[in-house]
Design an enzyme around this catalytic site. Structure first.
Site, PDB file in Angstrom:
ATOM      1  CE1 TYR A   1      -2.958  -3.201   0.823  1.00  0.00           C
ATOM      2  CE2 TYR A   1      -2.026  -3.145   3.036  1.00  0.00           C
ATOM      3  CZ  TYR A   1      -2.774  -3.788   2.066  1.00  0.00           C
ATOM      4  OH  TYR A   1      -3.350  -5.002   2.355  1.00  0.00           O
ATOM      5  CG  HIS A   2       4.106   1.471   1.255  1.00  0.00           C
ATOM      6  ND1 HIS A   2       5.061   0.605   1.779  1.00  0.00           N
ATOM      7  CD2 HIS A   2       3.175   1.629   2.234  1.00  0.00           C
ATOM      8  CE1 HIS A   2       4.723   0.252   3.000  1.00  0.00           C
ATOM      9  NE2 HIS A   2       3.579   0.861   3.300  1.00  0.00           N
ATOM     10  N   PRO A   3       2.085   3.256  -2.938  1.00  0.00           N
ATOM     11  CG  PRO A   3       0.010   3.908  -3.780  1.00  0.00           C
ATOM     12  CD  PRO A   3       0.643   3.090  -2.687  1.00  0.00           C
TER      13      PRO A   3
END
Length: 613
Positions: free
Chosen positions: A544-546
């Site tokens: 969840y780290h774009p």
């Protein structure tokens, strides 16, 4: 206070005595309560000094800091609503994805990754709520590596070295762990953002740190002098409850007269004069009504690494050919949506133990656990959804010259099979046949997993429009493992995780690797690099780290969208302030760095308008 605002999605609470919690926790909010709920703006002016789009990890900070100037008025636009009771509970984090507070994005089908997921796609939860993804995340407080920021500056981003950004991490922080807060060179107290270790962990957390020490790593604070090592998780939580950026930065200042917070406001586009290239207004829809509000000074886009590039492109700022294909007039031809980077990992490994230490459904969602949490803010519901420890380790590919590990471990006191198949399998999009064959046989046993996460991916992807309709989700293509070295590093990280399980710290708990063959990998010899590569390509889990889709860079960088002041090239009065500006994703979780970006950007905006104009 209406129950729908308190609870959020009431259907999630079918198995809880929710009304008991309501009366015990939320029946006496007062206007001066610094954690009281936010009231939606009833009146929207025709003009503000600043308009901030997105009330997430950066936007909430910017709105707070700009309204410190009493004669500046600020409109903060958020597509979602306020938090409810369920978002406060750390241990209920798995229940938040795929609900109304999530944009519910999915990537396009991947060819060499996500092979064990439905349609070969990765679910990408993004927060559609005040606080943004700081409401959906696992609350981990991680800053990244010093070299990340020094590398940013070395690429021409003046003012973004580690020494430059460290004061902004400290400024936000209210660290409530005395042994950590005592290190005042790296940590702060008294800031808006509460940081502390979770109120509850299982004995497996201590075993994880002990195992790391056995393997020759230090037990240290990865947010201080040295990143490499093992630690108990530090988290954005306060008294056993989530501390989102909405709770930290917006609720205490919600009654400022110069701040209007407009919820359920879906931005359609930024109005930019095609001749002067001045950003002048924002057009948005709220409850069926279209508004167009002018900005006297600046428009700040803080919608995140998916929505910020989408909004810029809808507004005529982006790759010219792409915009023209949708009939969008091109105002500035920039590489918006390129440089997409994400922390890909191997999820789904399973290790069993013979002690009653796992985070299982039967221990979380019970009346005693609920009462313990309600009365004491303790017990399983005060945990970080089972994520209890973090580590940064070096594979054979890591730079041996210094503290720059290439793998981060997330240690979890459970697996996708720990919740009776109710949430995690669906959050990750695991195919039914894989669930039935691999995970269901160990459902609800005492288990743990280590999730090796690739810190610095070489693979980059894109965000592109699917339509000129602002309500159509953009096309997300991370192009996982398009550079084979990413897979090579993760294979080595996986092997370090296996070695962790063989330490005495875990062996005394009867720890065993679940050695069923992962479906789809039967053709490979078990436990070889080819086998692990297959496993990784099947359970390719986003953390969840774009980042990186509105890249910051000097004017000499043709791949840059914003300059080191975060101003969009070629456009006046428009900045991007969120993790999309990262030239390269940091070596760790991205929430704390995004808050830092919001703090630093606020000072840059103040410097521009208070000194020179």
């Amino acid at each position: 206070m209406p129950l729908t605002q308190i609870f959020g999605n009431l259907s999630l609470w079918a198995s809880f005595p929710a009304f008991l919690l309501y009366y015990l926790l939320y029946s006496s909010f007062e206007m001066n309560d610094p954690e009281g709920f936010i009231t939606d703006a009833e009146t929207i002016l025709t003009e503000y000094d600043f308009i901030v789009i997105g009330a997430g990890s950066a936007g909430a900070v910017v709105a707070n800091r700009l309204t410190e100037i009493s004669n500046w008025n600020v409109l903060l636009l958020e597509a979602g609503g306020d938090e409810g009771m369920i978002t406060d509970i750390p241990g209920a984090v798995q229940l938040l994805q795929r609900t109304s507070i999530d944009w519910k994005y999915r990537t396009v089908a991947q060819t060499g990754a996500c092979l064990g997921f439905n349609d070969n796609k990765s679910n990408w939860p993004r927060g559609k709520i005040l606080g943004g993804s700081s409401v959906l995340n696992y609350m981990l407080y991680v800053r990244g590596n010093k070299r990340d920021y020094d590398d940013w500056e070395a690429k021409g981003n003046t003012g973004w070295s580690y020494d430059d950004v460290l004061p902004y991490f400290i400024k936000s922080e209210d660290n409530r762990n005395p042994y950590i807060a005592a290190n005042t060179k790296y940590h702060g107290t008294g800031g808006y953002l509460t940081v502390q270790e979770p109120a509850w962990t299982t004995p497996l957390a201590a075993a994880f740190v002990e195992a790391g020490v056995e393997m020759g790593y230090e037990n240290n604070d990865g947010n201080a002098a040295k990143q490499t090592g093992f630690m108990l998780a530090q988290a954005t939580n306060r008294r056993g409850r989530r501390c989102s950026t909405a709770k930290a930065f917006l609720r205490p200042i919600r009654n400022r007269q110069n701040l209007h917070i407009s919820m359920h406001s879906h931005v359609h586009k930024i109005i930019i004069d095609p001749v002067t290239k001045q950003a002048t207004a924002v057009r948005f829809e709220k409850k069926g009504q279209i508004y167009q509000v002018n900005a006297k000074k600046e428009i700040i886009v803080s919608a995140g690494s998916v929505n910020s590039p989408q909004l810029l492109m809808l507004s005529g700022v982006g790759p010219a050919t792409h915009l023209q294909s949708f009939g969008i007039p091109v105002i500035e031809d920039l590489p918006v949506g390129d440089n997409l980077q994400d922390h890909i990992s191997l999820g789904g490994m399973v290790f069993t133990v013979n002690k009653p230490f796992g985070s299982t459904e039967a221990r979380y969602y019970t009346l005693p656990a609920l009462l313990n949490y309600t009365m004491n803010s303790a017990g399983p519901l005060a945990s970080l959804g089972g994520c209890e420890g973090l580590a940064w380790v070096n594979t054979k590919y890591a730079d041996p010259s210094g503290d720059f590990p290439d793998i981060e471990f997330h240690f979890v006191s459970g697996t996708p099979a720990s919740d009776s198949g109710r949430s995690i399998r669906f959050n990750n999009g695991v195919r039914d046949d894989i669930w039935e064959k691999y995970y269901k046989p160990v459902m609800d046993k005492d288990m743990w997993q280590v999730i090796p996460m690739l810190l610095r991916p070489e693979s980059t992807g894109t965000i592109r429009l699917a339509s000129s309709d602002p309500y159509t989700a953009p096309l997300i293509d991370p192009k996982y493992f398009s550079k084979i070295q990413d897979l090579n590093v993760l294979i080595e990280g996986t092997k370090i995780g296996l070695a962790l399980s063989k330490t005495e710290a875990f062996q005394k708990l009867g720890s065993k690797f679940y050695d069923a063959i992962f479906p789809g990998c039967e053709q490979f010899t078990p436990w070889t690099d080819d086998y692990w590569g297959c496993f990784i390509r099947h359970y390719s889990q986003t953390l969840y780290h774009p980042a990186g889709t509105c890249k910051m860079g000097p004017s000499t960088d043709p791949t840059a969208v914003v300059d080191p002041q975060l101003k969009v090239y070629g456009i006046q009065g428009l900045r991007v302030v969120d993790c999309s500006i990262m030239p390269n994703v940091v070596s760790g979780n991205t929430n704390a760095p995004t808050i830092m970006i919001g703090e630093k950007a606020s000072d840059m905006i103040k410097a521009d308008w208070l000194v020179t104009k």
